[in-house]
Design a protein around this motif. Structure first.
Motif, PDB file in Angstrom:
ATOM      1  N   LYS A 173     -41.876 -70.626 -20.829  1.00 26.23           N
ATOM      2  CA  LYS A 173     -41.732 -70.895 -22.493  1.00 26.23           C
ATOM      3  C   LYS A 173     -42.330 -69.856 -23.442  1.00 26.23           C
ATOM      4  O   LYS A 173     -41.462 -69.377 -24.234  1.00 26.23           O
ATOM      5  CB  LYS A 173     -42.651 -72.109 -22.956  1.00 26.23           C
ATOM      6  CG  LYS A 173     -41.807 -73.529 -22.311  1.00 26.23           C
ATOM      7  CD  LYS A 173     -42.667 -74.524 -22.646  1.00 26.23           C
ATOM      8  CE  LYS A 173     -42.083 -75.992 -22.047  1.00 26.23           C
ATOM      9  NZ  LYS A 173     -42.906 -77.215 -22.133  1.00 26.23           N
ATOM     10  N   MET A 218     -39.760 -67.449 -25.489  1.00 31.42           N
ATOM     11  CA  MET A 218     -40.089 -67.307 -27.023  1.00 31.42           C
ATOM     12  C   MET A 218     -39.878 -65.657 -27.251  1.00 31.42           C
ATOM     13  O   MET A 218     -39.508 -65.188 -28.397  1.00 31.42           O
ATOM     14  CB  MET A 218     -41.283 -67.812 -27.480  1.00 31.42           C
ATOM     15  CG  MET A 218     -41.617 -67.656 -29.012  1.00 31.42           C
ATOM     16  SD  MET A 218     -39.903 -68.795 -29.650  1.00 31.42           S
ATOM     17  CE  MET A 218     -40.374 -70.193 -29.050  1.00 31.42           C
ATOM     18  N   ASP A 260     -28.361 -77.077 -30.424  1.00 27.38           N
ATOM     19  CA  ASP A 260     -28.889 -75.884 -30.930  1.00 27.38           C
ATOM     20  C   ASP A 260     -27.535 -75.140 -31.373  1.00 27.38           C
ATOM     21  O   ASP A 260     -27.568 -74.385 -32.572  1.00 27.38           O
ATOM     22  CB  ASP A 260     -29.428 -75.068 -29.887  1.00 27.38           C
ATOM     23  CG  ASP A 260     -30.871 -75.642 -29.659  1.00 27.38           C
ATOM     24  OD1 ASP A 260     -31.194 -76.437 -30.490  1.00 27.38           O
ATOM     25  OD2 ASP A 260     -31.784 -75.255 -28.774  1.00 27.38           O
ATOM     26  N   ASP A 288     -37.150 -77.284 -30.830  1.00 28.12           N
ATOM     27  CA  ASP A 288     -38.061 -77.140 -29.793  1.00 28.12           C
ATOM     28  C   ASP A 288     -38.783 -78.664 -29.447  1.00 28.12           C
ATOM     29  O   ASP A 288     -39.440 -79.298 -30.308  1.00 28.12           O
ATOM     30  CB  ASP A 288     -39.073 -76.453 -30.285  1.00 28.12           C
ATOM     31  CG  ASP A 288     -40.422 -76.433 -29.153  1.00 28.12           C
ATOM     32  OD1 ASP A 288     -41.288 -75.705 -29.448  1.00 28.12           O
ATOM     33  OD2 ASP A 288     -39.864 -76.935 -28.065  1.00 28.12           O
ATOM     34  N   TYR A 294     -40.327 -79.852 -27.207  1.00 29.22           N
ATOM     35  CA  TYR A 294     -41.586 -79.971 -26.860  1.00 29.22           C
ATOM     36  C   TYR A 294     -42.703 -80.041 -27.759  1.00 29.22           C
ATOM     37  O   TYR A 294     -43.728 -80.513 -27.934  1.00 29.22           O
ATOM     38  CB  TYR A 294     -41.932 -78.986 -25.901  1.00 29.22           C
ATOM     39  CG  TYR A 294     -40.892 -78.631 -24.804  1.00 29.22           C
ATOM     40  CD1 TYR A 294     -40.114 -77.693 -24.832  1.00 29.22           C
ATOM     41  CD2 TYR A 294     -41.035 -79.696 -23.757  1.00 29.22           C
ATOM     42  CE1 TYR A 294     -39.228 -77.341 -23.631  1.00 29.22           C
ATOM     43  CE2 TYR A 294     -40.078 -79.267 -22.657  1.00 29.22           C
ATOM     44  CZ  TYR A 294     -39.392 -78.176 -22.661  1.00 29.22           C
ATOM     45  OH  TYR A 294     -38.221 -78.337 -21.611  1.00 29.22           O
ATOM     46  N   ASN A 295     -42.447 -79.539 -28.966  1.00 26.64           N
ATOM     47  CA  ASN A 295     -43.290 -79.765 -30.188  1.00 26.64           C
ATOM     48  C   ASN A 295     -42.637 -80.134 -31.521  1.00 26.64           C
ATOM     49  O   ASN A 295     -43.349 -80.207 -32.418  1.00 26.64           O
ATOM     50  CB  ASN A 295     -43.681 -78.169 -30.647  1.00 26.64           C
ATOM     51  CG  ASN A 295     -44.513 -77.546 -29.603  1.00 26.64           C
ATOM     52  OD1 ASN A 295     -45.587 -77.731 -29.396  1.00 26.64           O
ATOM     53  ND2 ASN A 295     -43.670 -76.266 -29.035  1.00 26.64           N
ATOM     54  N   TRP A 339     -36.920 -74.263 -34.968  1.00 28.98           N
ATOM     55  CA  TRP A 339     -37.215 -72.863 -34.776  1.00 28.98           C
ATOM     56  C   TRP A 339     -36.004 -72.078 -35.602  1.00 28.98           C
ATOM     57  O   TRP A 339     -34.753 -72.732 -35.168  1.00 28.98           O
ATOM     58  CB  TRP A 339     -37.389 -72.320 -33.433  1.00 28.98           C
ATOM     59  CG  TRP A 339     -39.004 -72.361 -33.065  1.00 28.98           C
ATOM     60  CD1 TRP A 339     -39.236 -73.952 -32.549  1.00 28.98           C
ATOM     61  CD2 TRP A 339     -39.959 -71.785 -32.794  1.00 28.98           C
ATOM     62  NE1 TRP A 339     -40.560 -73.522 -32.178  1.00 28.98           N
ATOM     63  CE2 TRP A 339     -41.076 -72.374 -32.282  1.00 28.98           C
ATOM     64  CE3 TRP A 339     -40.184 -70.208 -33.288  1.00 28.98           C
ATOM     65  CZ2 TRP A 339     -42.187 -71.872 -32.195  1.00 28.98           C
ATOM     66  CZ3 TRP A 339     -41.336 -69.644 -32.996  1.00 28.98           C
ATOM     67  CH2 TRP A 339     -42.244 -70.263 -32.456  1.00 28.98           C
ATOM     68  N   THR A 365     -41.231 -70.776 -36.578  1.00 30.27           N
ATOM     69  CA  THR A 365     -41.083 -72.142 -36.711  1.00 30.27           C
ATOM     70  C   THR A 365     -40.658 -72.744 -38.169  1.00 30.27           C
ATOM     71  O   THR A 365     -40.837 -71.670 -39.146  1.00 30.27           O
ATOM     72  CB  THR A 365     -42.350 -73.086 -36.685  1.00 30.27           C
ATOM     73  OG1 THR A 365     -43.493 -72.838 -37.311  1.00 30.27           O
ATOM     74  CG2 THR A 365     -42.777 -72.880 -35.417  1.00 30.27           C
TER      75      THR A 365
END
Length: 610
Positions: free
Chosen positions: A237, A241, A464, A485, A487-488, A492, A497
């Motif tokens: 990950k 990024m 996306d 995202d 996972y969070n 983005w 973010t």
């Protein structure tokens, strides 16, 4: 798709003029000055769709009923009626737009309660076929029913949430509700809810489970062998990024070089056309000069012959007065006018012809001079243009030599991104299989089959692409590689973010996220309310400034009027129903195609409430 449609919002009261907004089936824009009730309209709709509280404004004094007209998925009308400050909603199965004094068809609780089966949420979710959908509410795998409030949060965005720093996905921002909130997002993107908890397996099922565990172990081994690196999922990950940031940088450099290359080609085409025109004109001028030179020589030759004729006549006496050289008559024997008609006639004709030819030559010479001058100028322009063309050819060659490594570098980064994404997909599948193995292995000791925690990478990538296409259509700067995202639970864009951006970009990203989610669901026939309401979706700034730690809300990129125009153009093509609330005037093209309300004193309506 089973969705709802907004028909009208009405405030009614005894002896009070109704305050009403009738929504168009596609795009409705409400714009005008501040403090005219625009945001109050959004909050009223939220209140009517299960909100717990609505802060009333002084202008609502005397209004006793709030009416919200809807069209249900089967096309039948439904009017929701609620008194301010109460927790009961009256349902009328018809389109009513004025004060109601007769009994309702049903009375339900306005705010959803898990212990009550008689709420507005249950009624509308049943109408949309979503009353049996369950979502996960905690890490242990517990589930609860999907509610109307879950969907309203992702469809109706008021002004405060539009620019707020928390993710558009998170409704409360507390850790206890985060699992449920991300599960709602997963349900909308996939259309799949979570399964309820079941009892543990019996002895026969446990024997079957053992075989399943062995099979899952083998699948995990097979997938692990396909991993191209020993990096963990977290490391992948992080590398993804970094690759996305490098792609963004490389794309910017490639775009600049490509723009320069295209501009050089455009200039070369212009110069090539100009050179062709100069070639054509130079040929025309040269041809005319050749023809006119021949004509000049002819005129001069004619004049020389006329001079010769005049001299020969003088020598032979053709032009003297006396004995007629033609008939020999003496002057005394010549009748009147004999000299004029006989002896001098040739002289007069020669003079007239000489004067005519001299005049033509006089007119021709300036034309020849002008053409010669033009020929020289065109020749100089031709040489200058040819030199410029050769310089542009060199510039294009140099630009192409720069583009090749940039494109190769970008392709390498894209290949690396694809490899990392494949690795993450494999890790996700391995984690899913291991989670499934763990659940099977633990059945009998713990209840329930825990649903999948994350969304498949292909589904996220699909969403996306819709989000990036929306931002590209709006021509928003600095938001490349936009995505969700999971996972969070964050959005983005541009390698950053949404929470780290300025107010202007946060509002645009929130608007794009909400509309893209709706578009994704509607175009794929997935569950959604079918409409979006955006309050102040595009915040513009005249001065682009830099953010500082002391003032992080200063915009980090300039949101120009072009973004506003492209935003409205894209919303005209929105596949569902959209309501846009803004202070600024929409473009003229939108005013002619959408349902519009202008809250200004000029057109007789200073605001929503009289």
């Amino acid at each position: 798709m089973n969705s709802l449609q907004l028909v009208h919002l009405t405030y009614a009261g005894p002896g009070k003029p109704s305050a009403q907004i009738v929504f168009g089936p596609e795009l409705t824009t409400i714009y005008g000055a501040s403090d005219t009730g625009k945001t109050f309209i959004v909050r009223s709709i939220e209140y009517m769709l299960g909100g717990a509280k609505l802060e009333m404004v002084p202008e609502t004094e005397g209004y006793t009923q709030i009416l919200l007209g809807l069209l249900l998925p089967d096309g039948s009308p439904l009017t929701l009626v609620r008194r301010p400050g109460t927790n009961s909603t009256h349902l009328h199965r018809e389109d009513i737009r004025s004060l109601i004094q007769r009994p309702p068809d049903a009375i339900v609780n306005s705010v959803h309660n898990a212990r009550s089966k008689n709420s507005l949420s249950v009624h509308l979710m049943r109408a949309m076929g979503l009353d049996e959908v369950l979502i996960r509410k905690n890490e242990a795998g517990g589930t609860r029913s999907l509610t109307l409030t879950d969907l309203v949060h992702l469809s109706v965005v008021n002004e405060d949430r539009m620019i707020a720093m928390p993710s558009p996905v998170l409704r409360t921002g507390t850790a206890t509700t985060r699992t449920a909130e991300t599960s709602v997002m997963r349900f909308l993107l996939t259309g799949e809810g979570d399964s309820p908890t079941d009892a543990g397996p019996n002895a026969g099922q446990r024997r079957v489970n053992k075989g399943q565990i062995n099979l899952l172990d083998q699948l995990v081994i097979d997938l692990s062998q396909k991993l191209e690196s020993d990096e963990t999922e977290c490391e992948l990950k992080d590398r993804l990024m970094r690759i996305k940031t490098a792609i963004n940088t490389q794309s910017s450099a490639l775009r600049i070089a490509d723009d320069g290359h295209r501009e050089a080609i455009r200039k070369r085409m212009t110069h090539a056309r100009k050179l062709a025109e100069l070639d054509e004109r130079l040929a025309e001028v040269s041809d005319l000069l050749g023809r006119f030179s021949l004509l000049e020589n002819q005129y001069r030759s004619d004049l020389e012959r006329l001079v010769m004729i005049n001299e020969a006549g003088s020598i032979l006496g053709y032009f003297r007065v006396g004995t007629c050289v033609f008939c020999g008559a003496k002057p005394e024997h010549q009748h009147p006018g004999h000299n004029q008609h006989e002896t001098t006639q040739l002289h007069i004709a020669v003079q007239a012809e000489a004067e005519k030819t001299t005049g033509l030559l006089t007119d021709l010479l300036p034309t020849i001079a002008d053409l010669a001058s033009e020929q020289e100028e065109v020749a100089q322009s031709w040489q200058t243009t040819k030199d410029d063309l050769e310089a542009l050819d060199e510039l294009i060659t140099e630009a192409e030599s720069q583009l090749v490594p940039l494109r190769e570098g970008l392709q390498e980064l894209l290949d690396a991104r694809s490899a990392v994404e494949r690795g993450l997909e494999l890790h996700a599948r391995i984690a899913e299989l291991e989670d499934k193995r763990s659940r099977i292995d633990g059945e009998g000791a713990v209840p329930a089959t825990r649903p999948a925690e994350y969304i498949g990478a292909s589904v996220v990538n699909d969403f996306d692409s819709v989000l990036q296409r929306t931002l590209s259509n709006w021509e928003v700067p600095g938001v490349d590689n936009a995505g969700y995202d999971q996972y969070n639970a964050e959005v983005w864009a541009g390698g950053r973010t949404r929470a780290s951006r300025g107010k202007g970009v946060r509002s645009v990203l929130h608007s794009a996220f909400t509309t893209s989610l709706a578009r994704h669901c509607i175009e794929r026939d997935l569950p959604h309310l079918g409409f979006v309401i955006l309050d102040s979706p595009v915040v513009t700034y005249r001065q682009p400034l830099k953010s500082t730690p002391e003032d992080p809300d200063i915009p980090d990129v300039r949101i120009t009027s072009t973004v506003v125009e492209r935003f409205y153009e894209d919303m005209l093509a929105f596949p569902g129903q959209a309501v846009i609330i803004e202070n600024g005037d929409p473009p003229l093209g939108v005013l002619s195609e959408a349902t519009t309300y202008s809250f200004t004193a000029a057109d007789g309506r200073p605001g929503f409430l009289p």
